[in-house]
Scaffold this motif. Sequence first.
Motif, short mmCIF file in Angstrom:
data_model
loop_
_atom_site.label_atom_id
_atom_site.label_comp_id
_atom_site.label_asym_id
_atom_site.label_seq_id
_atom_site.Cartn_x
_atom_site.Cartn_y
_atom_site.Cartn_z
N VAL A 84 18.32 10.57 112.22
CA VAL A 84 18.18 9.47 111.26
C VAL A 84 16.99 8.59 111.65
O VAL A 84 16.22 8.15 110.79
N VAL A 85 16.82 8.37 112.97
CA VAL A 85 15.65 7.61 113.44
C VAL A 85 14.37 8.31 112.96
O VAL A 85 13.46 7.68 112.43
N GLY A 86 14.33 9.63 113.13
CA GLY A 86 13.17 10.41 112.68
C GLY A 86 12.94 10.23 111.19
O GLY A 86 11.80 10.02 110.74
N THR A 87 14.01 10.31 110.41
CA THR A 87 13.88 10.19 108.95
C THR A 87 13.40 8.79 108.56
O THR A 87 12.54 8.65 107.68
N ILE A 88 13.97 7.77 109.22
CA ILE A 88 13.55 6.38 108.93
C ILE A 88 12.04 6.25 109.11
O ILE A 88 11.32 5.76 108.24
N THR A 143 2.57 7.01 115.41
CA THR A 143 3.88 6.93 114.75
C THR A 143 4.99 7.31 115.71
O THR A 143 6.01 6.62 115.82
N ILE A 144 4.78 8.39 116.43
CA ILE A 144 5.84 8.88 117.34
C ILE A 144 6.05 7.92 118.51
O ILE A 144 7.18 7.63 118.90
N VAL A 145 4.95 7.40 119.05
CA VAL A 145 5.08 6.45 120.16
C VAL A 145 5.77 5.17 119.68
O VAL A 145 6.70 4.68 120.33
N LEU A 146 5.34 4.66 118.52
CA LEU A 146 5.96 3.44 117.96
C LEU A 146 7.45 3.66 117.73
O LEU A 146 8.28 2.80 118.04
N MET A 147 7.78 4.83 117.19
CA MET A 147 9.19 5.15 116.91
C MET A 147 10.00 5.16 118.22
O MET A 147 11.10 4.58 118.28
N ASP A 148 9.46 5.77 119.25
CA ASP A 148 10.18 5.85 120.51
C ASP A 148 10.33 4.45 121.13
O ASP A 148 11.39 4.12 121.67
N VAL A 149 9.26 3.67 121.03
CA VAL A 149 9.31 2.30 121.57
C VAL A 149 10.38 1.49 120.82
O VAL A 149 11.18 0.78 121.43
N GLU A 174 13.31 13.63 117.12
CA GLU A 174 12.52 12.65 116.37
C GLU A 174 11.13 13.18 115.99
O GLU A 174 10.79 13.17 114.81
N PRO A 175 10.33 13.69 116.95
CA PRO A 175 9.01 14.21 116.53
C PRO A 175 9.13 15.41 115.61
O PRO A 175 8.29 15.59 114.72
N PHE A 176 10.19 16.21 115.78
CA PHE A 176 10.36 17.37 114.90
C PHE A 176 10.58 16.90 113.46
O PHE A 176 10.03 17.48 112.52
N VAL A 177 11.40 15.85 113.30
CA VAL A 177 11.67 15.36 111.94
C VAL A 177 10.43 14.69 111.35
O VAL A 177 10.11 14.89 110.19
#
Lengths: 271, 93
Positions: free
Chosen positions: A99-103, A138-144, A210-213
């Motif tokens: 869901v985090v990935g989708t968001i 995007t991926i770094v921001l998402m993980d942070v 997350e990165p896969f999504v």
Amino acid sequence: MALVAFSAVIPLMTVVNYSVQDIFGPGQRYFIGVDWFREALRDPEVHGAFLRQLAFSGIVLAIEIPLGVAVALLLPKAGWKSSLAIVILALPLLIPFNVVGTIWQVYARPEIGFLGRVLNDIGIDFNYTGDAVSAWATIVLMDVWHWTPLVALLAFAGLRSIPDAYYQAARIDGAGRLAVFRFIELPKMKSVLTIAVLLRFMDSFMIYTEPFVVTGGGPGSATTFLSIRLVNMAVGQFDLGPAAAFSLMYFLVILLISYVFYTILQRASAS
Amino acid sequence: MDFQWMAWTTPTAVFFLVIAAILVAMTLAEIRFPTAERRGFLPMPTTRGDRLFLSLMLAAFIHLGFVALSDAQSLAVPLGISIFAGALMMRFG
């Protein structure tokens, strides 16, 4: 014992068995020795994925640990404001990974996502589906966004365990805010921060969902991390032998890093 | 019960039997001569189990390094180096 055997040892043995054979189907398998290991060790795609994985873990740790400590220092120390802040802070941790990935996949889209549109409107060419830098950002921001709260909560727990007498002594000595942080808070947070580094490193080193999504490993292979590469081999190409060899090497690296962190943690708590 | 799905081979079976034998030997040694932490050439105090774990990890990376750098099919060379390094680790680590 039986649970460990079924959940870990037997699957691991099977992976080892697969890693030394070329398997075409049930009953059609041929022993080939260490060829799959050799192939994986010399594969430029694997080298690239390994370097990207190290870079990703290094970047997220460099951001999340100081940011988490800063957030913990800013949190209200007690009362309902403190409880409310902790609940709000913990919300991203409760969201399932996919869901985090989708968001973030929607949030960062250049046409419809808030982040993507705002960045493009202010003149920054941001498109995570076509540009490697945008995809990484995007991926770094998402993980942070997802994991800094964990570091903040751990650091906050460390801060709350410091007795008031330490702060009173510092006030009497005329210590400034920086000196209090450097000589009281930081040493007292040492063990929880070591745990935070260990948890975040291991988790970021094994990141997949997350990165896969969000990017699916792209554009090209710009965000293809080790786990994505592994799944591509095992499920996408159905190369079970090479995937088994690759996963064993991945496991060994994780095991080594875990041991190093565990030893550091033990020494930190002993001292 | 059929273990065909596990795709066993003789070399991997021997590998796991050796690991199991080492673990049994270590357990018996622990009962007979309980380990004590000590300091050797490694940068931290270690128990016998720590040194065995590090020896096995070292052996794995020696083998991987050999496989990456050489085209030889036989693993006798990295095995010999690993046994020697493991013995040093267990005795002086």
